[in-house]
Scaffold this motif. Structure first.
Motif, short mmCIF file in Angstrom:
data_model
loop_
_atom_site.label_atom_id
_atom_site.label_comp_id
_atom_site.label_asym_id
_atom_site.label_seq_id
_atom_site.Cartn_x
_atom_site.Cartn_y
_atom_site.Cartn_z
N CYS A 33 -24.47 9.36 -17.82
CA CYS A 33 -24.27 8.98 -19.21
C CYS A 33 -25.22 7.84 -19.57
CB CYS A 33 -22.82 8.55 -19.44
SG CYS A 33 -22.49 7.98 -21.12
N VAL A 34 -26.02 8.04 -20.60
CA VAL A 34 -26.96 7.01 -21.05
C VAL A 34 -26.44 6.42 -22.36
CG1 VAL A 34 -29.29 6.51 -21.84
CG2 VAL A 34 -28.94 8.07 -19.92
N ILE A 35 -26.23 5.10 -22.35
CA ILE A 35 -25.84 4.39 -23.57
C ILE A 35 -27.13 3.87 -24.19
CG2 ILE A 35 -24.48 2.52 -24.55
CD1 ILE A 35 -22.64 2.71 -22.12
N LEU A 36 -27.43 4.37 -25.38
CA LEU A 36 -28.72 4.13 -26.03
C LEU A 36 -28.51 3.40 -27.34
CD1 LEU A 36 -31.82 4.94 -26.27
CD2 LEU A 36 -31.02 7.02 -27.41
N GLY A 37 -29.51 2.60 -27.72
CA GLY A 37 -29.43 1.94 -29.01
C GLY A 37 -30.41 0.80 -29.13
N PRO A 38 -30.62 0.28 -30.35
CA PRO A 38 -31.54 -0.84 -30.56
C PRO A 38 -30.98 -2.14 -30.00
CG PRO A 38 -30.39 -0.32 -32.59
CD PRO A 38 -29.99 0.73 -31.61
N SER A 39 -31.81 -3.15 -29.91
CA SER A 39 -31.37 -4.47 -29.43
C SER A 39 -30.25 -4.99 -30.32
CB SER A 39 -32.53 -5.46 -29.45
OG SER A 39 -33.55 -5.04 -28.57
N THR A 187 -20.85 9.31 -10.57
CA THR A 187 -20.84 9.01 -12.00
C THR A 187 -21.77 7.83 -12.27
OG1 THR A 187 -18.55 9.76 -12.15
CG2 THR A 187 -19.39 8.44 -13.98
N SER A 188 -22.70 8.00 -13.21
CA SER A 188 -23.67 6.95 -13.51
C SER A 188 -23.65 6.63 -15.00
CB SER A 188 -25.08 7.38 -13.10
OG SER A 188 -25.14 7.65 -11.71
N ILE A 189 -23.68 5.33 -15.30
CA ILE A 189 -23.74 4.88 -16.69
C ILE A 189 -24.97 3.98 -16.81
CG2 ILE A 189 -22.53 3.72 -18.57
CD1 ILE A 189 -19.91 4.29 -17.07
N TYR A 190 -25.86 4.35 -17.70
CA TYR A 190 -27.20 3.77 -17.74
C TYR A 190 -27.48 3.27 -19.16
CZ TYR A 190 -32.36 3.94 -17.00
OH TYR A 190 -33.70 3.65 -16.90
N VAL A 191 -27.84 2.01 -19.28
CA VAL A 191 -28.12 1.42 -20.59
C VAL A 191 -29.63 1.31 -20.81
CG1 VAL A 191 -28.14 -0.82 -21.79
CG2 VAL A 191 -25.99 0.13 -20.97
N THR A 192 -30.09 1.72 -22.00
CA THR A 192 -31.51 1.60 -22.32
C THR A 192 -31.69 1.59 -23.84
OG1 THR A 192 -33.71 2.56 -21.97
CG2 THR A 192 -31.90 4.10 -22.29
N MET A 201 -33.20 11.99 -18.99
CA MET A 201 -32.36 11.73 -17.82
C MET A 201 -30.90 12.11 -18.01
SD MET A 201 -33.94 7.98 -16.90
CE MET A 201 -32.85 7.65 -15.53
N ALA A 202 -30.39 12.00 -19.21
CA ALA A 202 -28.94 12.06 -19.42
C ALA A 202 -28.37 13.46 -19.40
CB ALA A 202 -28.59 11.40 -20.76
N THR A 203 -27.13 13.57 -18.90
CA THR A 203 -26.32 14.75 -19.15
C THR A 203 -25.49 14.51 -20.42
OG1 THR A 203 -24.52 13.92 -17.75
CG2 THR A 203 -26.16 15.35 -16.71
N LYS A 204 -25.31 13.21 -20.74
CA LYS A 204 -24.59 12.83 -21.96
C LYS A 204 -25.21 11.56 -22.52
CE LYS A 204 -19.94 12.04 -23.76
NZ LYS A 204 -18.50 12.21 -23.46
N LEU A 207 -25.15 7.12 -28.45
CA LEU A 207 -26.04 6.31 -29.28
C LEU A 207 -25.22 5.33 -30.10
CD1 LEU A 207 -28.81 5.60 -30.40
CD2 LEU A 207 -28.61 7.51 -32.01
N MET A 208 -25.57 4.05 -29.97
CA MET A 208 -24.82 2.99 -30.64
C MET A 208 -25.67 2.27 -31.67
SD MET A 208 -22.64 1.30 -27.51
CE MET A 208 -21.78 0.22 -28.67
N ASN A 209 -24.99 1.71 -32.66
CA ASN A 209 -25.63 0.84 -33.64
C ASN A 209 -24.58 -0.06 -34.25
OD1 ASN A 209 -27.85 -0.13 -35.23
ND2 ASN A 209 -27.01 0.98 -36.97
N ALA A 210 -24.88 -1.35 -34.33
CA ALA A 210 -23.98 -2.33 -34.95
C ALA A 210 -22.57 -2.28 -34.35
CB ALA A 210 -23.92 -2.12 -36.45
N GLY A 211 -22.49 -2.11 -33.02
CA GLY A 211 -21.21 -2.17 -32.33
C GLY A 211 -20.36 -0.92 -32.43
N LYS A 212 -20.93 0.17 -32.94
CA LYS A 212 -20.17 1.41 -33.08
C LYS A 212 -20.96 2.59 -32.51
CE LYS A 212 -17.65 -0.06 -37.22
NZ LYS A 212 -17.35 0.23 -38.65
N ILE A 213 -20.23 3.59 -32.04
CA ILE A 213 -20.87 4.82 -31.56
C ILE A 213 -21.24 5.68 -32.76
CG2 ILE A 213 -20.51 6.96 -30.28
CD1 ILE A 213 -18.69 5.43 -28.37
N GLN A 214 -22.52 6.04 -32.86
CA GLN A 214 -23.01 6.88 -33.94
C GLN A 214 -22.89 8.36 -33.60
OE1 GLN A 214 -24.12 5.44 -36.94
NE2 GLN A 214 -23.28 3.63 -35.92
#
Length: 360
Positions: A33-39, A187-192, A201-204, A207-214
């Protein structure tokens, strides 16, 4: 291990607003699982809450349906790989990898077997007696991964582990991490913040923005069915072209009048419900056609990037709006000339301009 987040929220002391709120997420066993989003979107904060390094203000964190909110980080059966390798410079590669097992007072034979198995898998056996300063950045990254692997955790947590590497090495390590994940099945959780890492890379992806999942789902869903305008603009390189306009007679017409497009049969009914309303149309750069079509768009080519297999054309409509168009590299286009392009009617994305939500 299955990781479940139920209505997770985080509020720091002294702040009025929540940094994260209403985070609902299910990460299946063996997912990458890749957690993606801007700074500043909250992705690292979320990872640290899963790790137990940040407290949870509200909601529940479950590992295999067991509540983990108050369980100390050391008892969560996780291993974390940071952006900085955090290796001990005075220790050898072997000792760095063995450190966590040494602190647990494991038998030397158990430690030696675990370290050598991880080193062989990561192809760093020849560097076990070297110091971190004597090996390359990519090799140091492998040592950091090896140090996590020897613990045989149920969950790997990785916080932008490739960001310090050069472009070529990042590309190589992406492939290596995917291979490693398949071999270990952990199980892998990867932030980028890098969408290329997420898409490859991700199977899932989450995508986040402003503290919420988009949006959360498979990589191809993000590219082919973005849930809203933020996702549409964030995913894809070049970015998706967005045109504002309205629906007239069941078809889209841009505000400047230069873009006209008819929805596909699958989208027609949903789009017709927006008759007379403000709608945004999204078109990927590669979905412009070099062959004539019913609804041609005439543009002036301003800048052209030659990337070998493709050319990226930065063009402008007479209204001044930029359109980015991708064409095969062997086709002949010139800067400061006008060209006509068709639109692939079967690949249009429609969004409610007011809410940003996808129309489907």
């Amino acid at each position: 291990m299955k990781v479940t987040l139920q209505n997770i929220g985080k509020k720091y002391e002294g702040r009025e607003e929540f940094t994260l709120r209403n985070i609902d997420l299910e990460i299946e066993d063996k997912d990458f699982c890749v957690i993606l989003g801007p700074s500043g979107c909250g992705k690292t904060t979320l990872l640290r809450m899963i790790a137990g390094l940040n407290s949870i203000t509200e909601g529940d964190l479950l590992f295999n349906d067991k509540r983990m909110n108050k369980v100390p980080s050391k008892d969560r059966d996780i291993a974390m790989v940071f952006q900085s390798y955090a290796l001990y410079p005075h220790m050898t590669v072997y000792d760095n990898m063995a450190f966590s097992l040494t602190m647990r007072k494991e038998r030397k034979s158990v430690i030696d077997k675990a370290v050598r198995e991880a080193a062989e898998l990561l192809q760093i056996t020849n560097y076990l007696h070297s110091k971190p300063s004597d090996i390359s950045g990519g090799q140091r990254q492998r040592v950091a991964l090896g140090r996590a692997m020897v613990r045989r955790p149920k969950v790997f947590l990785m916080d932008e582990p490739l960001s310090n590497l050069d472009a070529k090495l990042r590309e190589h390590m992406r492939v290596e991490l995917v291979r490693l994940h398949k071999q270990l099945g952990t199980t892998s959780i990867y932030v980028t913040h890098d969408q290329t890492e997420a898409m490859t890379m991700a199977t899932k992806i989450v995508l986040m923005n402003a503290g919420k999942i988009q949006q959360a789902g498979k990589p191809e869903e993000f590219y082919n069915q973005p849930a809203n305008l933020f996702v549409a603009r964030f995913i894809g390189s070049p970015t998706m072209n967005i045109f504002e306009g309205e629906i007239r007679g069941g078809s889209f017409q841009s505000t400047d009048g230069f873009i006209k497009a008819s929805p596909s049969e699958a989208d027609r009914k949903a789009v017709e419900a927006y008759e007379g309303k403000k709608v945004s149309l999204g078109i990927r750069s590669e979905r412009f056609l070099t062959e004539p079509s019913e609804e041609n768009v005439e543009v002036e080519i301003d800048v052209m990037e030659m990337l070998g297999k493709e050319k990226i054309l930065y063009t402008q409509l007479p209204s001044g709006q930029e359109i980015i168009i991708s064409v095969p590299g062997h086709l002949d286009f010139k800067e400061n000339t006008k060209s006509k392009f068709g639109i692939d009617q079967g690949s249009l994305h429609f969004f409610d301009t007011e809410t940003g939500i996808r129309i489907n």
